[in-house]
Design an enzyme around this catalytic site. Sequence first.
Site, mmCIF file in Angstrom:
data_model
loop_
_atom_site.group_PDB
_atom_site.id
_atom_site.type_symbol
_atom_site.label_atom_id
_atom_site.label_comp_id
_atom_site.label_asym_id
_atom_site.label_seq_id
_atom_site.Cartn_x
_atom_site.Cartn_y
_atom_site.Cartn_z
ATOM 1 N N LYS A 69 0.862 -1.197 0.000
ATOM 2 C CA LYS A 69 0.000 0.000 0.000
ATOM 3 C C LYS A 69 0.887 1.232 0.000
ATOM 4 O O LYS A 69 1.918 1.249 0.676
ATOM 5 C CB LYS A 69 -0.903 0.020 1.239
ATOM 6 C CG LYS A 69 -1.778 1.286 1.284
ATOM 7 C CD LYS A 69 -2.891 1.200 2.311
ATOM 8 C CE LYS A 69 -2.427 1.577 3.692
ATOM 9 N NZ LYS A 69 -3.556 1.794 4.632
ATOM 10 N N THR A 139 -12.591 10.864 8.841
ATOM 11 C CA THR A 139 -12.814 9.614 8.096
ATOM 12 C C THR A 139 -12.680 8.403 9.010
ATOM 13 O O THR A 139 -13.523 7.498 8.985
ATOM 14 C CB THR A 139 -11.766 9.520 6.955
ATOM 15 O OG1 THR A 139 -11.833 10.727 6.210
ATOM 16 C CG2 THR A 139 -12.025 8.335 6.055
HETATM 17 N N1 LIG Z 1 -3.505 3.528 13.222
HETATM 18 C C1 LIG Z 1 -3.907 3.376 11.987
HETATM 19 O O1 LIG Z 1 -3.973 2.259 11.463
HETATM 20 C C2 LIG Z 1 -4.362 4.571 11.216
HETATM 21 C C3 LIG Z 1 -5.008 4.396 9.985
HETATM 22 C C4 LIG Z 1 -5.483 5.509 9.326
HETATM 23 C C5 LIG Z 1 -5.290 6.777 9.852
HETATM 24 N N2 LIG Z 1 -4.621 6.925 11.025
HETATM 25 C C6 LIG Z 1 -4.418 8.251 11.617
HETATM 26 O O2 LIG Z 1 -5.638 8.658 12.200
HETATM 27 C C7 LIG Z 1 -5.687 10.096 12.245
HETATM 28 C C8 LIG Z 1 -7.039 10.544 11.741
HETATM 29 O O3 LIG Z 1 -7.172 10.226 10.368
HETATM 30 P P1 LIG Z 1 -8.447 10.733 9.519
HETATM 31 O O4 LIG Z 1 -8.292 10.175 8.152
HETATM 32 O O5 LIG Z 1 -9.702 10.453 10.241
HETATM 33 O O6 LIG Z 1 -8.181 12.308 9.542
HETATM 34 P P2 LIG Z 1 -9.251 13.481 9.432
HETATM 35 O O7 LIG Z 1 -8.458 14.719 9.135
HETATM 36 O O8 LIG Z 1 -10.357 13.085 8.518
HETATM 37 O O9 LIG Z 1 -9.877 13.605 10.909
HETATM 38 C C9 LIG Z 1 -9.140 13.990 12.026
HETATM 39 C C10 LIG Z 1 -10.037 14.844 12.908
HETATM 40 O O10 LIG Z 1 -9.405 15.013 14.179
HETATM 41 C C11 LIG Z 1 -9.738 16.309 14.647
HETATM 42 N N3 LIG Z 1 -8.828 16.662 15.728
HETATM 43 C C12 LIG Z 1 -7.530 17.062 15.661
HETATM 44 N N4 LIG Z 1 -7.062 17.271 16.912
HETATM 45 C C13 LIG Z 1 -8.059 16.980 17.776
HETATM 46 C C14 LIG Z 1 -8.171 16.965 19.197
HETATM 47 N N5 LIG Z 1 -7.158 17.319 19.977
HETATM 48 N N6 LIG Z 1 -9.359 16.593 19.735
HETATM 49 C C15 LIG Z 1 -10.405 16.235 18.976
HETATM 50 N N7 LIG Z 1 -10.353 16.229 17.609
HETATM 51 C C16 LIG Z 1 -9.198 16.607 17.027
HETATM 52 C C17 LIG Z 1 -9.663 17.182 13.408
HETATM 53 O O11 LIG Z 1 -10.382 18.407 13.590
HETATM 54 C C18 LIG Z 1 -10.305 16.256 12.355
HETATM 55 O O12 LIG Z 1 -11.704 16.460 12.248
HETATM 56 C C19 LIG Z 1 -4.499 10.574 11.415
HETATM 57 O O13 LIG Z 1 -3.431 10.924 12.270
HETATM 58 C C20 LIG Z 1 -4.126 9.361 10.603
HETATM 59 O O14 LIG Z 1 -2.799 9.339 10.186
HETATM 60 C C21 LIG Z 1 -4.167 5.848 11.716
#
Ligand SMILES: NC(=O)c1ccc[n+]([C@@H]2O[C@H](COP(=O)([O-])OP(=O)(O)OC[C@H]3O[C@@H](n4cnc5c(N)ncnc54)[C@H](O)[C@@H]3O)[C@@H](O)[C@H]2O)c1
Length: 330
Positions: A69, A139
């Site tokens: 990926k 997301t």
């Molecule tokens: N562990 C895994 O397998 C995995 C997989 C995919 C994504 N991720 C990580 O998950 C995170 C979220 O991804 P996404 O695609 O949903 O991003 P996204 O940008 O769609 O959503 C993140 C949300 O978090 C909010 N946010 C930021 N700081 C905050 C806080 N202190 N309190 C509450 N809300 C807050 C933002 O306003 C935003 O709405 C990213 O860091 C991404 O890299 C991890």
Amino acid sequence: MQLRVLSREDVRQAVSMAEAIQIVEDAFIQLSSGKAVVPIRTPIDIPRHHGTILFMPAYLSDSDAAGVKVVSVFPDNIRAGRPTISALVVINDATTGEPQAVLDGSYLTALRTGAASGVATRWLSRKESSIVAIFGAGTQGRTQLEAVCEVRNVYRVWVYDIARETAELFAEEMKQRGGRIPADVRVAAFPTEAVREADVICTATTSRKPVFSHKDLKTGVHINGIGSFKPEMQEIDEITARSALIVVDSREAAWAEAGDLMIPRDKGLLNENDIYAEIGEIANRQKPGRVNDEQTTFFKAVGNAIQDIAVASFLLKKANREGLGTIVEI
Ligand SMILES: NC(=O)c1ccc[n+]([C@@H]2O[C@H](COP(=O)([O-])OP(=O)(O)OC[C@H]3O[C@@H](n4cnc5c(N)ncnc54)[C@H](O)[C@@H]3O)[C@@H](O)[C@H]2O)c1
């Protein structure tokens, strides 16, 4: 050579969350039994644009599934109305090495990340858990909620996001979703309001500092922390991490990437022995999961290519049987 191309909609329609949870659980068991080849992913940081592109290869020997990926995480995209994460998966034929398919990896990432929390919630949360708090209404937050509702009978959801309107949109959407997701979805004004009655908490934010305080947690809470995937990112405070039964997706990756564990380790508050298990060891029944209702359990996942390749390979088999997607001659 022929390639099958599968769109986001193909992925969405062909694999349910319930199926993804089973597939990801099996992939974690293979990982923890030494039946997966999965090098630590290679990140390319692009500081000028505040982004990271990750290259994530894997081979699962029981499933005989191989691929890679390529996933981009660009948090500033949100300001331009674009998703933070975009991704592509290539599946190779494990017998010849030839590329067989290209899939949209964006929804697949959300699906398998939700599924990982579904597996962990099934093994680690109290059985009667019924109130969920979601931090980060993006997301991943959506599939986190879907997965938890798949494995527990949830009747109320709290959502907190630093952007209140994002949390409101999330709540409106999820109230209508139906299925196992309840209609009682509430926006929390403060982190405290979200966590104080929560049995299960999912953190799916891009935060670099803890998103709630340990003093607000309910006894016996289970936490899925999936947002922090770099040493400098942190969602879970150090006292919570130190006092919880810690379970990870991969030990090796956790100590290389998970700020939630590395930050307390670097302050001398945690050490390598404080990781109780990989989730695959629990799903494989090598180790018990939760043993009483008082424990705080913490599943820390940075994400692993085996999840992507296992779900993509399942999808490809289904697509081959049912003629999904488009065949392209390259
Ligand atoms: N562990 C895994 O397998 C995995 C997989 C995919 C994504 N991720 C990580 O998950 C995170 C979220 O991804 P996404 O695609 O949903 O991003 P996204 O940008 O769609 O959503 C993140 C949300 O978090 C909010 N946010 C930021 N700081 C905050 C806080 N202190 N309190 C509450 N809300 C807050 C933002 O306003 C935003 O709405 C990213 O860091 C991404 O890299 C991890």
